[in-house]
Motif scaffolding. Structure first.
Motif, PDB file in Angstrom:
ATOM      1  N   ILE A 104       0.858  -1.176   0.000  1.00  0.00           N
ATOM      2  CA  ILE A 104       0.000   0.000   0.000  1.00  0.00           C
ATOM      3  C   ILE A 104       0.900   1.234   0.000  1.00  0.00           C
ATOM      4  CG2 ILE A 104      -1.919   1.162   1.154  1.00  0.00           C
ATOM      5  CD1 ILE A 104      -2.527  -1.741   0.315  1.00  0.00           C
ATOM      6  N   GLU A 105       0.735   2.119  -0.993  1.00  0.00           N
ATOM      7  CA  GLU A 105       1.581   3.293  -1.111  1.00  0.00           C
ATOM      8  C   GLU A 105       0.765   4.577  -1.043  1.00  0.00           C
ATOM      9  OE1 GLU A 105       4.954   3.126  -3.966  1.00  0.00           O
ATOM     10  OE2 GLU A 105       3.950   1.310  -4.694  1.00  0.00           O
ATOM     11  N   THR A 106       1.316   5.590  -0.401  1.00  0.00           N
ATOM     12  CA  THR A 106       0.732   6.933  -0.376  1.00  0.00           C
ATOM     13  C   THR A 106       1.795   7.934  -0.849  1.00  0.00           C
ATOM     14  OG1 THR A 106       1.416   7.428   1.907  1.00  0.00           O
ATOM     15  CG2 THR A 106      -0.673   6.254   1.620  1.00  0.00           C
ATOM     16  N   LEU A 107       1.330   9.130  -1.279  1.00  0.00           N
ATOM     17  CA  LEU A 107       2.261  10.143  -1.786  1.00  0.00           C
ATOM     18  C   LEU A 107       2.435  11.335  -0.844  1.00  0.00           C
ATOM     19  CD1 LEU A 107       1.429  10.285  -5.607  1.00  0.00           C
ATOM     20  CD2 LEU A 107       3.438   9.308  -4.508  1.00  0.00           C
ATOM     21  N   ASP A 108       1.371  11.709  -0.123  1.00  0.00           N
ATOM     22  CA  ASP A 108       1.422  12.926   0.682  1.00  0.00           C
ATOM     23  C   ASP A 108       0.814  12.680   2.057  1.00  0.00           C
ATOM     24  OD1 ASP A 108       1.793  15.548   1.461  1.00  0.00           O
ATOM     25  OD2 ASP A 108      -0.046  16.256   0.486  1.00  0.00           O
ATOM     26  N   PRO A 109       1.664  12.318   3.035  1.00  0.00           N
ATOM     27  CA  PRO A 109       3.115  12.096   2.944  1.00  0.00           C
ATOM     28  C   PRO A 109       3.423  10.724   2.337  1.00  0.00           C
ATOM     29  CG  PRO A 109       2.378  11.711   5.183  1.00  0.00           C
ATOM     30  CD  PRO A 109       1.170  12.192   4.436  1.00  0.00           C
ATOM     31  N   PRO A 110       4.636  10.551   1.804  1.00  0.00           N
ATOM     32  CA  PRO A 110       4.987   9.270   1.158  1.00  0.00           C
ATOM     33  C   PRO A 110       5.188   8.146   2.178  1.00  0.00           C
ATOM     34  CG  PRO A 110       6.875  10.739   1.178  1.00  0.00           C
ATOM     35  CD  PRO A 110       5.727  11.539   1.697  1.00  0.00           C
ATOM     36  N   ARG A 111       4.466   7.084   1.996  1.00  0.00           N
ATOM     37  CA  ARG A 111       4.587   5.909   2.857  1.00  0.00           C
ATOM     38  C   ARG A 111       4.461   4.660   1.979  1.00  0.00           C
ATOM     39  NH1 ARG A 111       5.863   9.572   5.647  1.00  0.00           N
ATOM     40  NH2 ARG A 111       5.008  10.189   7.696  1.00  0.00           N
ATOM     41  N   ARG A 112       5.038   3.552   2.449  1.00  0.00           N
ATOM     42  CA  ARG A 112       4.974   2.289   1.679  1.00  0.00           C
ATOM     43  C   ARG A 112       4.943   1.131   2.668  1.00  0.00           C
ATOM     44  NH1 ARG A 112       8.285  -1.258  -1.678  1.00  0.00           N
ATOM     45  NH2 ARG A 112       7.300  -1.483  -3.747  1.00  0.00           N
ATOM     46  N   LEU A 113       3.810   0.458   2.758  1.00  0.00           N
ATOM     47  CA  LEU A 113       3.622  -0.629   3.724  1.00  0.00           C
ATOM     48  C   LEU A 113       3.307  -1.932   3.001  1.00  0.00           C
ATOM     49  CD1 LEU A 113       3.184  -1.717   6.642  1.00  0.00           C
ATOM     50  CD2 LEU A 113       0.775  -1.060   6.377  1.00  0.00           C
ATOM     51  N   ALA A 114       4.034  -2.996   3.346  1.00  0.00           N
ATOM     52  CA  ALA A 114       3.749  -4.331   2.823  1.00  0.00           C
ATOM     53  C   ALA A 114       3.126  -5.168   3.939  1.00  0.00           C
ATOM     54  CB  ALA A 114       5.030  -4.999   2.320  1.00  0.00           C
ATOM     55  N   LEU A 115       2.024  -5.837   3.635  1.00  0.00           N
ATOM     56  CA  LEU A 115       1.363  -6.708   4.606  1.00  0.00           C
ATOM     57  C   LEU A 115       0.576  -7.766   3.851  1.00  0.00           C
ATOM     58  CD1 LEU A 115      -1.604  -4.671   6.229  1.00  0.00           C
ATOM     59  CD2 LEU A 115      -0.566  -4.158   4.026  1.00  0.00           C
ATOM     60  N   THR A 116       0.240  -8.850   4.528  1.00  0.00           N
ATOM     61  CA  THR A 116      -0.434  -9.958   3.867  1.00  0.00           C
ATOM     62  C   THR A 116      -1.881  -9.595   3.529  1.00  0.00           C
ATOM     63  OG1 THR A 116      -0.745 -10.858   6.082  1.00  0.00           O
ATOM     64  CG2 THR A 116       0.975 -11.841   4.732  1.00  0.00           C
ATOM     65  N   ALA A 125       1.643   8.063  10.523  1.00  0.00           N
ATOM     66  CA  ALA A 125       2.267   8.878  11.560  1.00  0.00           C
ATOM     67  C   ALA A 125       2.778  10.163  10.932  1.00  0.00           C
ATOM     68  CB  ALA A 125       3.408   8.110  12.215  1.00  0.00           C
ATOM     69  N   GLY A 126       2.389  11.289  11.515  1.00  0.00           N
ATOM     70  CA  GLY A 126       2.816  12.579  10.999  1.00  0.00           C
ATOM     71  C   GLY A 126       3.191  13.498  12.137  1.00  0.00           C
ATOM     72  N   VAL A 127       3.246  14.791  11.850  1.00  0.00           N
ATOM     73  CA  VAL A 127       3.564  15.799  12.871  1.00  0.00           C
ATOM     74  C   VAL A 127       2.462  16.857  12.833  1.00  0.00           C
ATOM     75  CG1 VAL A 127       5.235  17.481  13.694  1.00  0.00           C
ATOM     76  CG2 VAL A 127       6.028  15.395  12.559  1.00  0.00           C
ATOM     77  N   PRO A 128       1.654  17.002  13.896  1.00  0.00           N
ATOM     78  CA  PRO A 128       1.703  16.122  15.086  1.00  0.00           C
ATOM     79  C   PRO A 128       0.737  14.952  14.921  1.00  0.00           C
ATOM     80  CG  PRO A 128       0.231  17.958  15.490  1.00  0.00           C
ATOM     81  CD  PRO A 128       0.741  18.147  14.072  1.00  0.00           C
ATOM     82  N   GLY A 129       0.881  13.942  15.710  1.00  0.00           N
ATOM     83  CA  GLY A 129      -0.080  12.848  15.799  1.00  0.00           C
ATOM     84  C   GLY A 129      -0.222  12.034  14.536  1.00  0.00           C
ATOM     85  N   LEU A 130      -1.435  11.496  14.332  1.00  0.00           N
ATOM     86  CA  LEU A 130      -1.755  10.673  13.171  1.00  0.00           C
ATOM     87  C   LEU A 130      -2.561  11.504  12.183  1.00  0.00           C
ATOM     88  CD1 LEU A 130      -2.840   7.421  15.074  1.00  0.00           C
ATOM     89  CD2 LEU A 130      -0.562   8.028  14.215  1.00  0.00           C
ATOM     90  N   GLN A 131      -2.375  11.230  10.898  1.00  0.00           N
ATOM     91  CA  GLN A 131      -3.073  11.995   9.875  1.00  0.00           C
ATOM     92  C   GLN A 131      -3.468  11.087   8.725  1.00  0.00           C
ATOM     93  OE1 GLN A 131       0.654  14.403   9.075  1.00  0.00           O
ATOM     94  NE2 GLN A 131      -0.021  14.127   6.962  1.00  0.00           N
ATOM     95  N   PRO A 132      -4.512  11.477   7.964  1.00  0.00           N
ATOM     96  CA  PRO A 132      -4.904  10.661   6.809  1.00  0.00           C
ATOM     97  C   PRO A 132      -3.944  10.884   5.644  1.00  0.00           C
ATOM     98  CG  PRO A 132      -6.316  12.582   6.997  1.00  0.00           C
ATOM     99  CD  PRO A 132      -5.422  12.598   8.200  1.00  0.00           C
ATOM    100  N   ALA A 133      -3.743   9.841   4.867  1.00  0.00           N
ATOM    101  CA  ALA A 133      -2.929   9.928   3.646  1.00  0.00           C
ATOM    102  C   ALA A 133      -3.639   9.155   2.546  1.00  0.00           C
ATOM    103  CB  ALA A 133      -1.530   9.375   3.881  1.00  0.00           C
ATOM    104  N   ARG A 134      -3.708   9.719   1.375  1.00  0.00           N
ATOM    105  CA  ARG A 134      -4.439   9.118   0.260  1.00  0.00           C
ATOM    106  C   ARG A 134      -3.621   7.997  -0.376  1.00  0.00           C
ATOM    107  NH1 ARG A 134      -5.661   9.999  -5.312  1.00  0.00           N
ATOM    108  NH2 ARG A 134      -7.906   9.840  -5.730  1.00  0.00           N
ATOM    109  N   VAL A 135      -4.245   6.849  -0.567  1.00  0.00           N
ATOM    110  CA  VAL A 135      -3.584   5.710  -1.207  1.00  0.00           C
ATOM    111  C   VAL A 135      -3.399   6.027  -2.689  1.00  0.00           C
ATOM    112  CG1 VAL A 135      -3.741   3.263  -1.788  1.00  0.00           C
ATOM    113  CG2 VAL A 135      -4.535   4.081   0.450  1.00  0.00           C
ATOM    114  N   SER A 136      -2.153   5.967  -3.150  1.00  0.00           N
ATOM    115  CA  SER A 136      -1.850   6.293  -4.547  1.00  0.00           C
ATOM    116  C   SER A 136      -1.677   5.054  -5.411  1.00  0.00           C
ATOM    117  CB  SER A 136      -0.586   7.147  -4.621  1.00  0.00           C
ATOM    118  OG  SER A 136       0.527   6.455  -4.041  1.00  0.00           O
ATOM    119  N   ALA A 137      -1.260   3.933  -4.801  1.00  0.00           N
ATOM    120  CA  ALA A 137      -1.019   2.719  -5.590  1.00  0.00           C
ATOM    121  C   ALA A 137      -1.101   1.493  -4.693  1.00  0.00           C
ATOM    122  CB  ALA A 137       0.350   2.782  -6.265  1.00  0.00           C
TER     123      ALA A 137
END
Length: 410
Positions: free
Chosen positions: A259-271, A306-318
């Protein structure tokens, strides 16, 4: 599922958990003060011609479809590995060593069964009469041709033991067991290629979590007692104790959804059957994000990061898939954790975060009181497998991931 429909199930599940709690407490090392030692669980032998699970062998709920015969000259021959376990007797009537060749999944289950046999009947060993077949001795599309099936007996060839031997094979993790003949028990496993065989576990070995001291460590280096960044019930970040691993398989290769996001950029692999939290718009509060199977996450949805501050939503890009080594599923006190700066659940297979957190209460209590072992074991923990079977009695079919028990990584 509506709250009105869920409440009766919660009450029934809570009753079952209250009944289970003493059993969970009593299975730790040594005695718990004031408790009585439980007698060993009685194993029910399979009846002649009975198979488990009660579905055809080549279906998703059992060992899955036939994928084609493996010959010594084929590319797939490298998928087979010899089993030289001295606690197993191989008949090898062809004198070619073929019966010792099998897939790694079959080998792991067979070795586990060998231990169970010796514990059940001291002085008796597991005996394999048929393993990989390269000579066409079995029926068309037999899983023996892929090294995914074995026919077994006990070394003393006592047929009165075979019903219980079949039950021990079920307990050892074979994906399908059939008391096929008065002369043997047939066992088989899923293909190493199948999605169902690769969805156990949770996150890859190299996935990182953040400790309370600010350091980032790979899940392969995480230990019970560590405190990791997680999400509290109020939707805010918190640090939560790691209690145990619900799944820990350091050497295995797994298929993961990325699961990838762009703003902020994150990339998580899970089953695929693992849960993370999603919403359809960025204005949803963290407590309003719903638990969603990784395989159902779509670009355009939002996940919590995880962002600054706290937790924030991020849109899934791919969304994509890849294989990676290792499978790790830590259980935290809060039932959540932040992996690669993305908020995820500790649970899988059943799309009910609140229910899962309640269901794991006895296990959390057991380990938070330091009654459980601090040494992480390997493989899938017995407790989620037990809960899955209970859940099948209590919840609607659409609450479960399509891969069912094969998706139980945590």
């Amino acid at each position: 599922m509506s709250p009105a429909r869920l409440r009766p199930r919660l009450r029934l599940l809570l009753l079952l958990l209250l009944l289970l709690a003493p059993a969970a407490w009593g299975c730790g090392p040594g005695r718990v003060v004031g408790s009585r030692r439980r007698p060993p669980r009685k194993l029910v032998p399979l009846a002649y011609k009975q198979f488990s699970p009660n579905v055809p062998e080549k279906t998703l709920g059992a060992s899955g479809r036939y994928e084609g015969k493996i010959a010594r000259s084929s590319e797939r021959f490298k998928e087979l590995t010899p089993n030289y376990n001295p606690d197993i007797i191989f008949k090898d009537e062809e004198n070619t060593g073929a019966d010792r060749l099998m897939t790694q999944r079959c080998k792991d289950r067979l070795n586990s069964l060998a231990i169970s046999v010796m514990n059940q009947w001291p002085g008796v060993k597991l005996r394999v009469t048929e393993g990989w077949d390269e000579d066409g001795h079995h029926s068309e599309e037999s899983l023996h041709y892929e090294g995914r099936a074995v026919d077994i007996t006990t070394s003393d060839r006592d047929r009165n033991k075979y019903g219980l031997l079949a039950r021990l094979a079920v307990e050892a993790g074979f994906d399908w067991v059939y008391y096929e003949s008065k002369a043997h028990v047939h066992c088989s496993v899923k293909s190493e290629h199948s999605a169902a065989a690769k969805t156990g576990g949770c996150f890859p070995a190299g996935a990182r979590v953040r400790l309370e001291n600010g350091a980032q460590v790979a899940l392969s280096a995480l230990r019970p007692g560590d405190r990791v960044l997680a999400m509290g019930e109020d939707g805010n970040p918190t640090f939560s104790d790691v209690l145990i691993f619900l799944d820990r398989e350091p050497t295995i290769q797994k298929a993961f959804h990325v699961i990838e996001t762009l703003d902020p950029p994150r990339r998580l692999a899970l089953t695929p059957a693992h849960l993370l939290f999603t919403a359809d718009n960025h204005t949803e509060p963290a407590t309003g994000f719903r638990a969603t199977f990784a395989s159902q996450v779509q670009p355009g949805q939002y996940v919590l990061v995880a962002g600054v501050p706290g937790l924030q939503p991020a849109r899934v890009s791919a969304v994509s898939t890849r294989t990676a080594p290792g499978a790790y599923a830590p259980l935290t006190k809060h039932g959540t954790l932040v992996v690669e700066d993305v908020v995820a659940s500790c649970f899988a297979a059943v799309a009910e975060q609140r229910l899962a957190q309640l269901a794991f209460w006895p296990l959390r209590l057991y380990h938070s009181l330091s009654w459980g072992s601090r040494t992480p074991g390997e493989g899938i923990h017995w407790y989620p497998q037990l809960l899955y079977r209970l859940g099948r009695l209590l919840l609607d079919e659409d609450s479960f991931h399509p891969l069912g028990m094969a998706g139980m990584g945590s």
